[in-house]
Structure formats: C-alpha cells, structure tokens
Enzyme design. Structure first.
Site, PDB file in Angstrom:
ATOM      1  N   GLY A  21      35.160  48.879  44.702  1.00 53.80           N
ATOM      2  CA  GLY A  21      35.667  49.848  45.666  1.00 53.80           C
ATOM      3  C   GLY A  21      35.842  51.245  45.107  1.00 53.80           C
ATOM      4  O   GLY A  21      35.470  52.226  45.737  1.00 53.80           O
ATOM      5  N   ASP A  61      34.289  52.826  42.931  1.00 54.34           N
ATOM      6  CA  ASP A  61      33.038  53.523  42.653  1.00 54.34           C
ATOM      7  C   ASP A  61      32.295  53.938  43.925  1.00 54.34           C
ATOM      8  O   ASP A  61      31.729  55.028  43.995  1.00 54.34           O
ATOM      9  CB  ASP A  61      32.095  52.631  41.833  1.00 54.34           C
ATOM     10  N   GLY A 101      42.956  41.616  37.720  1.00 59.57           N
ATOM     11  CA  GLY A 101      43.794  40.518  37.281  1.00 59.57           C
ATOM     12  C   GLY A 101      44.126  39.523  38.359  1.00 59.57           C
ATOM     13  O   GLY A 101      44.591  38.433  38.072  1.00 59.57           O
ATOM     14  N   GLU A 117      33.242  37.002  42.756  1.00 62.00           N
ATOM     15  CA  GLU A 117      32.349  37.114  43.923  1.00 62.00           C
ATOM     16  C   GLU A 117      30.904  36.854  43.514  1.00 62.00           C
ATOM     17  O   GLU A 117      30.170  36.121  44.184  1.00 62.00           O
ATOM     18  CB  GLU A 117      32.442  38.512  44.538  1.00 62.00           C
TER      19      GLU A 117
END
Length: 1183
Positions: A24, A26, A56, A90
């Site tokens: 997010g 970036d 984390g 992910e």
C-alpha cells in the site's frame, strides 16, 4: 450459474475476476489506483484490500478467501513489497492457488527489476532481509516462482509511463478473462442458451446502433446474463460501461449521479441537463457497449440513453429491467429477451452445487432436494439462497424447511427467500436487517465499527451471512442482491408499511422527517440512518426522540436544515453520528452510559456538554470541522476514550487538563485548531500512538512527559508557536517521526533527543530561530530522513548517520537574514581534522564532505549561500538517486558527479551562474536545468535519459547534438523521450514542414518492423502560445505528443522533441494484441497534425536501427541503404484544404515566409507552383 463438474465448479463460482496484491505505501494511491479504476471501468470485478497493512500482523482470513475466489491474481512487486509479511503471505497463497486451481497469475515489476525479486537483491532484497523465522524459505520460494512467471516490467516496457502501462495490462487481462469465460461458459448451468439469445438480438454484424432489453423478475439472472455478454463482447468496442443498480443510485442520489457513473465523472456539480449533453457529446463519435442495469423509470432512460443518435455507429445498449412496459415506451418493441427461468434439470443442478457442492444431490437427501427445487419454481436466486441455507444441515432441518415452503404460494418469492432468514441466529438477523436497510454499498470496515458499537461482533457474523449467500463483499464494500434487500426491508415493514413509527428501522428521508417532526417515535424504533434530507423548512426536534426508548443507532446528516435541537436523547443510544448538528450543545439530560461513539462532524457545537458526564463505555469522540467549538469537555468521566478527533475546530481555545491522564487514548488530533492556547502542562498517556498539533498557531508550550510513553511513534507539530521541547521527550522511547516544519519560535532542541534510538524522520525546515541542532544528533543511528534549513548549524556528528537516506537543506523565507549555518558545520568539522592552517574565509567557499553518508538516496541543497560549491567527493554517495540543487550560485558541478552510479534525477534549475555540465552518470533518466542563463556546454549526455529540459538556457551551444544523443542507444528501443531547449530551427535530419499545412501522410513500408524502432516529432514553438498538443494518428488511434515539462512560460522560441518507440505504441494501440501487431498493420498510415497555435515549424522522422541520424536528410533514404531499393514516402500533400499530387524527382519548397526562417531554401531548390503561390514539402520524392 455453476459448472457441471467439480473441477470447473471452482472456476465458475469465483466471485472476483482479479485479485490485486500490492504494498500500500508504495502504490495504493498511484499505480494500483490506476489499475483498479481501469479494471472497474471495463466491468472487471476486482478485489483490492482497502486496509492499511501493518508489519507483523497475520494476514486476515477474508483475504485468503478472496484470493481463492479470484480468477486472476496480479502481484505488483514494488521496492517495499518484501518488507511486509502480510504481502508475502498473500503471495504464498496466490502461488498455492496457481498450482492447485490453475489460477492465472501475472507479476508486475514496478520500479524493481525481476532479477531483484527472483534473487531478493537490491532495494527489494533489503526489505526481505528484515525477516527471520521459519516462513522465510517459504516466502523465498514463492518469490522465485512468481518472478519466473510472464508479466510486465514497467521500466523495460514503458519507462514508467504509467497510463500506457495500465492500458497494456488491462488489455491483456481482458483477453485472458474472455478466453477463460469462453471456456467456462460451456459448462455454466443454463448460461449459454440465454447468452446466445441476447447476442442474437444485438445483431453484431450490423453497423447500426441498437438498443435491446433484458426483462425478467428480480433474481432471475438478468444482471448475470448481461455481465457475461458484456465481458464476451467488450473487446469489439472503443469504449465500454457497465452501470449497475441504476434504480438504487437514482433513488439515493438522483439521476445526475447515475449520469456521473456512466461518464466516470468526478464533477459532482453536473446537473441533469448538463449530464445529458455531456453523454451525447462523449459517446456520439464512439462505438460503445453500455449496460444499464436495473432500470425502473422511463426518466432514467431519457437521461442516460435518450435515443440511438446519442451513440456512434456500431454501438450497442443493453437495458435490464423488471418492467417490460418501460422498454416498450422507450421504443424497444421487438428486441426484448424475457429471461427464461431454469428448467427442472438445471434447477436441481444449481441447487445441488450450493447445498452439496456437487452436481447432484446425495442419495439420502435426493427426494427432499427435488421438493425444494419444485417450490423454488426455477428461480436462480431462491435456489442459491436455499441451497446455502441447507448445506450441512441435518434431516430434521430439511423437513422443517420443507414444511415452511409448503405454506408459501410458489408465486411469493420474497416469502420463499424469508425461509433462509428464519434460520439465522438472533444477532445475525439484526445485522442482516441493518445491512438491508442501511448499509448496502458501504465500506465494510466502517460498518463493522458502527455495529460493533451496538455490541455485535460484526465481522464474524457478516462472514456467516456471506457463507449463506445473503450478503456479499465486493472491493471491501457490503453488497446484497436487490431481491434479498427487498426481503429484508419487507421483514422490517411487515404489515405496517404505512406506519413507519412501528418499524424497527427507518431509512427513508421523508418517513424519518414525518416521525421526528410529529413526535411519533415509539419503542419499536431501534435505528435511524439517513444521509441527507430535502427539507429547507425550520423544524422542531425538541421532543422527537423522547419515546424512542430502544434507539441504539442514530446516524443523520442535516446539512442545509434549520431546526430546534432535541431536549432528550435516549439512554439506550450506543452510537451517535449527527453531521451538521445546529444546536450549541447536546441535551443537558443526555448521559447515556451505553454510548460508545460520538461523531458530530461540521457541527455548531460550542461545547459538547457542561460539567462531568460519566460515560464509561465511550471510546471515541469525533467533532472535526466544528468551527464554533471553544473548549473540550472534562474527561474525568470518560476513562476509556481511545480516539479524540478535533481537527479543524478553529475556535477551540482550551483542552481540559484531565486529558493528560487518559491512559487508554491512542490517537489525539488537534490539527488546524488555530486559536488553541491552553494544553495540559504534562501528559502521561501510556497508550497514545499519534499526536497531531499541526497548525495550532498560538500554542507555545509542549507538555512535559511524565512516565514512559513507549507507544507514541508520530508527533506532528507543523507550524505551531512552540518555543522548545522538554528534556523529558526522552520518555517517548519509540518515537519514529518528529515534524517541526515551520515552527518559527522554536529556539532549540533538547540534547536528550539524541537518545531517541527509534527516530527515523526529523524535519526542522523553516524553524528560523533554530540556530543549531544538538551536538550528539549523529548518535541517532536510526535516523533516515533529515530536513533542515540552510541557516541551521549542523553538528560534526552528522557524519555518523550511516542510515541517512534523505538530506535536504532549503533556504528559509527571503525576509529572514542569513546566518552561518552549514558553513559553521564545515568549519567545526574541518578544524577537528587538522585543517586549522586554512583560513576561515576559504572554508566558506565549499560544503563539507558527505562521503560517509553511504545510505543517502535523496539530497537537496537549494538556495545555498553565494560562493559555496559542492564537495568534490560527492561521487562517493553510492546510494544517491535524487539530487536537487536548484536556486544556487555556483558556476560548475564537481566532476565526481559522474560516479553517482544509481542517480536517476538531477535538477539544477534556476542556477544563473552555472556555465557547464560535466559528464553525467549513465543511469540518469531525468535532467532539469531550466533557466540556467549562463549554461553553454554539456560535456556528455546519458543514453538512458527520458526527459531533458533546458528551458530558457539561451546560451546553450550545439542544441542539435542534444537531440541527436536522445535518439541513440537503449533510449530508442522501448521508451518515450522528451527534450526541451531553446532553438529556432530543427535538425536537417528531420523532415520539416511549416505549420498551417494541415496533415502530412506517410506510408510505412511493409517490413517496417525490421528497421524502424519508433517515431520522433520535433517542433519549433512559442511555448506561451502552445495551447494544444501535437498529435500522431496511427489509422484511427491518436497518440498525443504533449510537453511533459508542463506549459512553460518563455518569450523565446524553443525546440521541443518527443520520441515514442513502436514498442510503446504497441502497448497502447487499442484492439491490436502485441503478437499480432506486425501482421495486422502492414499498411499502417501515420498522420502528423500540426494544426495548433504556437507551432512555427514541425518535423517528423522515423528512427532506424543501427543507422546514424545524420547519414542523410531524407527520412526514407536510411531505409534505402538498408534494403538497396527505393521507397516512395510522401505521395501527396494537403494545403488550405486542397490535395496536390507530388511529382517524382521534384523538390518542393516554400517561396518565402517571414515566420519560416528558411528563406535561403529559395536559392537552393526549385519552386513548384501549379497555379498557386505557395506550396512546400522539404524532401525528395523518388521512384
């Protein structure tokens, strides 16, 4: 619809077309936002996680579920992607789905090289290196596998030209989905014959505009059919729109909002008439495919698709509706498809997929399944909901459900659907009804926060509702089928639909007003949610809520209304959100111990309440932009407050001292409280994480820190009047960001600041009274970003900041007198290095060494004192990527600048004494030297430059060499290059044309792909008058050549060259896939249009592989040398609307024009007149 086999079942039932995986920080607001918007525009259903990723934390279960429910995954690898364990988790799940279910996966390498991802090297590797533990190897394997997949490297393809890159990605995704759906559709239950019937009405072979209707009852599959037709055919059209829920949007926000959806317009001031005109203007010349879904009023069609003349030839408009008469009234008489409900076999198969996860019922439930199907009467939505409701249930539950269905007539669809509602838990029912009445289309996180205030574990129960197919989540927003929503509202209203005071929930504006104004409230009412009213009358709400003894949720926006505020709010209230509340305070009797949240945005409150209120459950207060609020309440009775938002309360003078003892407060925002003067003298908020006092212009004292505040990480004090920070700041042990920008009264920083070993960002720019920084500042090993003014003295210890990535020194406002600043730092540092024999005067002429700052990525040194030069060893900054040196007085740059091995951008604009540029690094992509009036010489230019600007550099020599260099080497293969510099004539190796001629047509040779790398346009222009872009047209595709340096102001003529590679054009050319580019464009025609004010001369040329630009002045003679044969280039020209055939062997020139600056041509070439006084083309025509 579902598939006929278990393997394809997974494929066809996937909820999302695309899952976006990205970091997010970036790309969320840039590249990913562009991709998401483009996918949405094309009707591609995309999951994009809307939450901020926190390092984390474990990946949320719904994200893993969304990955499995997506047909395609796009992984946007950026520099910080690998630093997030969430992103890496992910990625592992995506690779797992790729292997197990053949999910299509495309990597996009955004600002990182594929090899860096594959090998975890460079900046990407630095992010990955922070991880430890057992997952590291699993993540590493996933990175390697993903990096080896076919995808897009944005640097190699389009040189960061994001718009074109997005187009390329979207086009490929469309093709993949079309191929995927063409395979799936053969196995979807009943979809193929229904889609084919719609396609037969569309008559795609005809060039006319056609409107058709899809008509059927709610839940019969109208939208599903329309969406599949849309996806299958969209690639045949210039533009596509799928406007969902026309009825719902029109009811909530008006028809003009539906028009804005159709136009993808952000202009919320567009009225309906303007919207109609804009629709006609936008689409009348385009071949468009538009779906208007769920239309229920003729006025909607009149505003969105009045008639066929609104759209370009070949357009198709599909309208779905429950009302056949609406279609007939709009002139659609025969082209209407009445949706067929499922036959018995299709219905049984669909029901079985949801109830048993297979194509047929299990043996024990076969007879019962047939009975359920019989009662559902072929209605797809009913079959889906009942199937989900009965999945995994025992025989007793099946029998109970069948008994209920027997009592309901087959025509009563809503009652049939209600059977699934009756099977819910009590809490589930409440949440379902809240969503059906209030929250369809709302962001899921916002809804969770609201309903959690009402004592629900909302996310858990919503997940269950999703599994039961009663609720869905798309792009983080709650959704449900309109028939299910109607069922929920039908349950709320029951038989008392004419008596809203008897309803448990109120959401229709007029009904709410009727109840409130007439004091009709009853104990039946649990929740009221209205986003806006349409009444401008003065109303009396004084007793409106007195009898609503069970009201738990009140959400109102009374903007533009005038009313007498309530005297009573019920003690049952758990969540209060009243925007634009006009009373001075909440009722004096108000004291709900159940209240969890207060939102009073843009209110007229002067104070929330008087005295002490004991609200032990209250967790947040948000009164942002309440301009009349003068003081906060006493917080003694609110010990569990976690968030206080008072930004924009511009009259707030005092914050009660009791706030300093709120041990549970996590976030305190008092930004833009311009009159704030009184703040607690000490604070001990052990849970505080963020403190913002930005633009509290009258706040002079920062509080003492009592005890450890180890959770506070961000302090924002921009533009406050604070004079100093306390020594006790050392108690904020995990402080990461400290911003003091523009604190004009700040005189010093405490020495204890050097003990903050988590500090990464310190900004003391424009602190005009801050003479020096603490001597031990260099001890802050964690510091990565240091921003100062040039007049602030830096300690010698700064050379110890090994992790410093950004150092920026800017000049304070011109009204402030100069101090010694950076020079004092140099003097102190050099004297400690046995240089005392040097005079102080000589030391003032250079900046100190920066060589120890090996992590520095950004360096800004602007407006330095006169006589100062850069350190000669600046080339040792091995990590430097951006060097900004604007507004300085030096005459040259150090030669070592060529050693900056990763430098991407150099800006030396407005350096009036700069005379030359040395050899520049080979990695440089962006070079800006605007208004360097003394600049004459450029030693060397990198072949990797993408953008060069020498605006106003009047003394620059050999401009044509600059242009020549920009069209050499790696630059011309795959990128776009822009060059701007002073000049009055274009190079001879461009084919020149005088403006006003109109259009010049060039025919590409059949084998152009073997010899031509791209096209370059060069103009001489008055930049002040350049109001429209020059453009190229390839067949029907227009490629605008716009000045990427912006509209520059200069009273001199300038040369402006723009080059675009064919590789880039292939990415952006609609309708032609990359692999088919050569074979489908053998006769491609290039048209150059120079019909724009400001342009004096325009030249165009093809750029060839391995051919020197100056070998010949003829555009195509380069090709002749390569092929040993003659090619005809210019065949005709257009002048003043007349087309002239050109004769072989004749040179055509202008017979003179003062604005052309090429009068000598008359003496060198013959003139061809043909009865006219002026015709010119500047090249040979050869047989």
């Amino acid at each position: 619809m579902a598939s006929s086999s278990s393997s394809s079942c997974k494929l066809s039932l996937r909820k999302y077309d695309v899952f976006l995986s990205f970091r997010g920080e970036d790309t969320r607001k840039t590249f990913v936002d562009h991709i998401y918007s483009a996918l949405h525009q094309k009707g591609i259903v995309t999951f994009q996680d809307g939450e901020k990723l926190e390092r984390g934390k474990s990946i949320r279960p719904e994200l893993l579920k969304a990955i499995g429910e997506s047909s395609i995954a796009i992984i946007v690898f950026s520099k910080n992607y690998a630093s997030s364990s969430w992103c890496l988790d992910e990625l592992v799940e995506i690779i797992k789905q790729h292997k197990e279910t053949n999910q299509i996966v495309y990597p996009v390498f955004y600002g990182v090289d594929p090899s860096e991802v594959r090998k975890q090297e460079g900046l990407f590797g630095e992010g990955f290196a922070i991880h430890e533990g057992g997952k590291v190897e699993v993540w590493r394997d996933a990175l390697v596998e993903a990096a080896n997949l076919s995808g897009w490297d944005t640097k190699a393809i389009v040189n960061g030209h994001e718009a074109e890159c997005v187009k390329a990605i979207i086009k490929h995704i469309q093709g993949s989905l079309y191929h995927k759906y063409s395979i799936i559709e053969e196995k979807l239950i009943g979809i193929i014959p229904r889609v084919e019937k719609v396609k037969s009405l569309l008559r795609m072979e005809l060039g006319e505009v056609r409107m058709i209707g899809i008509w059927g009852m709610g839940g019969s599959g109208k939208t599903t059919i329309a969406r599949y037709v849309f996806k299958e055919l969209s690639h045949h059209f210039d533009n596509t729109r799928f406007v969902e829920n026309v009825r719902e949007i029109a009811e909530k926000s008006g028809l003009h909002s539906v028009q804005q959806e159709l136009l993808l317009s952000m202009d919320r001031n567009l009225d309906m008439h303007q919207g109609t005109q804009t629709i006609r203007k936008t689409f009348s010349r385009q071949k468009v495919l538009i779906v208007l879904d769920d239309v229920d009023e003729l006025s909607q069609l009149d505003a969105l698709a009045g008639d066929c003349t609104w759209f370009g030839e070949g357009s198709r408009i599909i309208i779905t509706t429950r009302n056949e008469r609406l279609l007939l009234a709009h002139g659609i008489n025969e082209d209407i498809y009445n949706v067929d409900l499922l036959n018995t076999d299709e219905a049984l198969q669909l029901f079985s997929l949801y109830a048993f996860r297979m194509n047929t019922p299990t043996k024990d439930f076969e007879q019962h399944a047939h009975l359920v199907v019989q009662y559902a009467a072929g209605h797809p939505l009913t079959l889906k909901v009942l199937g989900n409701s009965l999945r995994g249930r025992d025989m007793k539950k099946w029998i109970t459900t069948l008994d209920r269905l027997k009592e309901i007539p087959k025509t009563e669809t809503l009652e049939t659907l209600k059977v699934s509602f009756d099977a819910l838990e009590d809490i589930e029912k409440e949440i379902f009804l809240d969503i059906a009445c209030f929250f369809k289309g709302w962001h899921s996180v916002e809804v969770y926060k609201i309903l959690d205030c009402c004592g629900f574990d909302t996310e858990k129960w919503v997940s269950d509702l999703v599994q039961r197919a009663l609720v869905s989540i798309s792009s983080e927003r709650l959704d449900m089928h309109d028939m299910i929503q109607e069922m929920g509202q039908y349950i709320v209203c029951g038989k008392s639909y004419k008596d809203p005071q008897k309803h448990s929930r109120l959401w229709k504006p007029q009904q709410v007003l009727d109840v409130l104004v007439a004091n009709k409230g009853t104990e039946e009412i649990q929740a009221i949610v209205v986003e806006g009213f349409y009444s401008a009358e003065s109303l009396n709400f004084s007793l409106a809520f007195k009898n609503m003894t069970n009201l738990r949720l009140l959400h109102l926006d009374t903007k533009g209304m005038h009313f007498i505020g309530p005297e009573y709010l019920p003690s049952s209230l758990q969540y209060l959100n009243w925007k634009n509340y006009t009373a001075n305070s909440l009722p004096s009797s108000f004291g709900s111990g159940n209240l969890v949240g207060i939102h009073m945005h843009s209110s007229s409150l002067v104070e929330l309440w008087k005295g002490v209120k004991y609200l032990h459950n209250l967790k947040f207060i948000d009164c942002q932009e309440s301009k009349k609020l003068t003081q906060t309440p006493n917080f003694t009775g609110i010990p569990n407050l976690e968030r206080l938002e008072l930004s924009g309360c511009s009259s707030l003078v005092k914050v009660h001292e009791s706030i300093g003892c709120l041990e549970n407060l996590k976030s305190l925002d008092l930004s833009n409280c311009y009159e704030l003067k009184s703040f607690p003298s000490y604070i001990m908020m052990k849970s505080l994480e963020t403190l913002s006092l930005r633009h509290c212009n009258n706040l002079r004292k920062f509080p003492e820190i009592q005890g450890k505040m180890d959770r506070l990480s961000h302090i924002y004090l921009h533009h406050t009047a604070i004079e100093q920070l306390p020594e006790s700041i050392l108690n904020i042990t995990n402080l990461s960001v400290l911003s003091l920008l523009g604190c004009i009264n700040l005189t010093s920083l405490p020495n204890t600041i050097s003990m903050l070993q988590s500090l990464t960002y310190l900004d003391v720019r424009r602190c005009i009274k801050l003479a020096t920084l603490p001597k031990d500042l260099g001890n802050i090993a964690s510091l990565e970003h240091l921003l100062v003014s040039t007049d602030t003295q830096l300690p010698s210890s700064i050379i110890n900041l090994k992790n410093l990535k950004t150092f920026s020194a800017v000049e304070p406002p011109s009204s402030i007198p100069h101090k010694k600043g950076l020079l004092d730092w140099f003097f102190e540092h050099k004297n400690s290095k046995k240089n005392s024999n040097l005079s102080r005067h000589s030391l003032y002429q250079v900046l100190p060494s920066l060589s120890s700052l090996t992590s520095l990525k950004e360096l800004g040194l602007c407006n330095l004192h006169e006589g100062m030069t850069l350190p000669v060893d600046i080339g040792t900054l091995s990590s430097l990527e951006y060097l900004i040196l604007c507004d300085n007085q030096f005459t040259k740059l150090p030669f070592s600048i060529s050693q900056l091995s990763v430098l991407k951008r150099l800006d030396v604009s407005n350096c009036p004494r700069l005379e030359e540029l040395p050899e520049l690094p080979p990695t440089l992509a962006l070079l800006f030297a605007n208004n360097c009036k003394s600049l004459r010489t450029i030693t060397s230019l990198s072949s990797t430059l993408r953008q060069v600007s020498f605006l106003g550099c009047r003394r620059l020599e050999d401009q044509h060499t600059v242009l020549h260099k920009a069209l050499q080497g790696y630059n011309v293969m795959k990128h776009q290059t822009s060059v701007l510099l002073p000049g009055i004539e274009i190079p001879k190796w461009f084919q020149s044309e005088r403006t006003g001629i109109g259009k010049t047509v060039i025919e590409l040779p059949g084998n152009w792909n073997n010899v031509i790398t791209g096209i370059s346009v060069c103009v001489v222009a008055d930049l002040m008058g350049l109001t429209r872009p020059i453009s190229l047209t390839l067949s029907t595709k227009q490629i605008p050549f716009t000045n990427r340096n912006g509209m520059c102001h200069s009273d001199r003529l300038h040369l402006w060259m723009e080059y675009v590679s064919f590789d880039l054009l292939q990415c952006s050319y609609e309708g032609i896939l990359r692999d088919d580019w050569i074979t489908t464009t053998p006769g491609l025609i290039l048209t150059v249009s120079t019909e724009t004010s400001g342009v004096k001369i325009c030249g165009v040329r093809f750029v060839y592989k391995d051919v020197n630009l100056e070998e010949t002045s003829s555009v195509d003679s380069c090709v002749m040398k390569k092929e040993s044969k003659f090619l005809r280039c210019f065949k005709e020209m257009e002048f003043d609307g007349v087309t002239y055939s050109l004769q072989p062997g004749v040179k055509y020139v202008s017979d003179g024009d003062a604005t052309f600056d090429r009068l000598s041509w008359n003496e060198k070439h013959e003139c061809y007149r043909s009865g006219r006084s002026l015709i010119k083309v500047g090249m040979n025509i050869l047989d």
